[in-house]
Design a protein around this motif. Structure first.
Motif, PDB file in Angstrom:
ATOM      1  N   ASN A  78     -17.813 -30.051 -61.250  1.00  0.00           N
ATOM      2  CA  ASN A  78     -17.887 -29.154 -60.089  1.00  0.00           C
ATOM      3  C   ASN A  78     -17.346 -29.820 -58.831  1.00  0.00           C
ATOM      4  N   ARG A  81     -13.588 -29.605 -58.880  1.00  0.00           N
ATOM      5  CA  ARG A  81     -13.150 -28.216 -58.666  1.00  0.00           C
ATOM      6  C   ARG A  81     -13.349 -27.789 -57.214  1.00  0.00           C
ATOM      7  N   ARG A  85     -10.496 -26.698 -54.505  1.00  0.00           N
ATOM      8  CA  ARG A  85     -10.614 -25.460 -53.718  1.00  0.00           C
ATOM      9  C   ARG A  85     -10.444 -25.740 -52.226  1.00  0.00           C
ATOM     10  N   GLN A 129      -3.510 -27.314 -57.632  1.00  0.00           N
ATOM     11  CA  GLN A 129      -3.873 -27.730 -58.985  1.00  0.00           C
ATOM     12  C   GLN A 129      -2.623 -28.072 -59.792  1.00  0.00           C
TER      13      GLN A 129
END
Length: 179
Positions: A78, A81, A85, A129
């Motif tokens: 997490n 990620r 973001r 990404q």
């Protein structure tokens, strides 16, 4: 290990994300087996036993987190990620207001588009990404001794420039003009 991660996080957020990916893959290569990680990874660090224990505990914590977040087989933590973001949001913001960043991105854009086309319909994530995956992919190719084409090197260089500038702005974002 911990200090390496902390220093990467403080100095270059993109490098830190790629480092997390690398450590996730390392843990996966041992199927999360802590005894093997201790024996084949931690024991080879040229540090004293106390530091080796700290390194081992860092790996254990990372492995436990991967297990808890159900990414022991695939996917990303997490934290990684969330950082991607945040970088993606900064990326879109900078494209609108920073000429240098926009010009750097323009050099990478054809390579980003090519990566999307090469994915043949698979979800490749955000443009950030794609850049991270490109740089990490080159790292993996080199580790595995695979041949890298001139075009791959050009795309990774362009991705690296975007990520480098993005990381710089990430760490100084309080001072970015808000045009």
């Amino acid at each position: 290990m911990k200090t390496t991660a902390e220093s990467k996080k403080a100095q270059n957020i993109a490098e830190y994300i790629i480092y997390l990916y690398q450590q996730e893959d390392l843990i996966r290569s041992f199927q999360g087996n802590l005894a093997e990680i201790r024996q084949y990874v931690v024991s080879h660090f040229p540090v004293d036993e106390k530091e080796k224990e700290e390194i081992f505990l860092w790996y254990k914590s990372l492995r436990d987190q991967m297990e808890q977040e159900e990414v022991l087989e695939r996917g990303h933590l997490n934290e990684a990620r969330m950082l991607v973001r945040q970088l993606s949001e900064l990326h879109w913001s900078l494209l609108k207001r920073d000429k240098t960043y926009f010009e750097t991105y323009q050099k990478a854009k054809p390579h980003i588009i090519q990566a999307v086309m090469d994915a043949d319909g698979q979800d490749v994530g955000s443009e950030v990404q794609i850049c991270l995956n490109g740089v990490y992919g080159l790292l993996l190719c080199r580790l595995l001794g695979k041949k890298v084409t001139e075009e791959q090197l050009k795309s990774v260089e362009a991705f690296g420039e975007v990520l480098s500038l993005l990381s710089y702005y990430y760490h100084v974002q309080d001072s970015i003009p808000k045009n």
